[in-house]
Design a protein around this motif. Sequence first.
Motif: not given
Length: 393
Positions: A166-184, A226-236
Amino acid sequence: MSSKDWIEKDYYAALGVEKSASSDEIKKSYRKLARESHPDHNPDDPKAEERFKTVSEAYAVLGDEKKRREYDEMRSLFGSGAFRRNARGGGQPGGAPFDVSDLFGGAAGGDARFGGGGLGDLFSSIFTGGGTGGATRPRGPARGRDVEAEVALDFSDAVRGVTLPLTLRAPGVCDTCHGSGAKPGTQPVACSVCHGAGVTTRNQGSFSFSEPCRNCQGVGTVVEEKCPECHGSGGVTKTRTLNVRFPAGVADGQRIRLAGRGEPGERGGPAGDLFVHVKVRPDELFGRTGDDLTLTVPITFAEAVLGTDLRVPTLDGTVTLRVPPGTPSGRVLRARGKGVVRKDGRVGDLLVTLDVVVPAKLSDEARVALEAFAEQTPPAAREHLDARVRRFS
Ligand SMILES: [Zn+2]
Ligand SMILES: [Zn+2]
């Protein structure tokens, strides 16, 4: 505010009143204590600040009729302070080591010992109603939203069970910050406005109001870099593929819940659930009623009258059914165990409806034979109708 707080904290003691105190007595005592411990009157006195917080927290509950009732109810359920962790260790009633967090920690998934959704559900229903207006603890990162998806299954797949990607296009946890929203390499820091409490207290006259901190949205921490990938939200937004197992016998309109497969929580909070709505495409031959499959088989008048053996298809093969002589149209024959076979051992049947077909055209020979048959046959049993007809003629 956690339910654990309610069990562990004695708000009556915090306000210095009896459990039977009237709401006026509670209000009066609160005003006095709040004035005495107010940070404005005690600059740079962390002890006073702590006391002020405790008093406010207690009043947020006891000053509210509804919350006070819930609080009393909960404490009477558990015995006030009965589960308070004892400095000397042990001391719990019955002697069994027992941690309150056991009761509430697993609430989301339902604690197996309480039959899933037992106490956890009971208390979440109490607490969702109560609101968090008086909370002075961070409420923690928010739980992710539930996600709904729809899947169309082939008839036979639904009967037998199937695993589908089942392919879903939905918000997921940001891989860069693992959801913390903080820059690695960086961490979220305690909120400078609420000092990690997640709530702010606003004073108006001698009253104080608590509300979720606007600076950190009640989380208690803020992300500085902020994490550059998700801009601090922790999700992409992600495309994810899940293998979803549809059990044998899944029905049209059914909803399958995949716990924790919904949207991830904000900044590391628990994920929501995924709900898959099942559509089952109709089959050209078979229908379904619960665990039974249905099939309509046309037979001739002669077959119905004389009887016959019918070989009919099942979902996986064939089965031979005896049509006894003198079978009326519409009779349902049952082929046991040829329906839906479930994992839990329940087995449905194949229900075969016989449909006596009247020929629209006859050959001359057939007509002659049928007329001869008609002469030898008694009339249909409709005397009861004829009597009524005669009344009008
Ligand atoms: Zn990120
Ligand atoms: Zn804050």
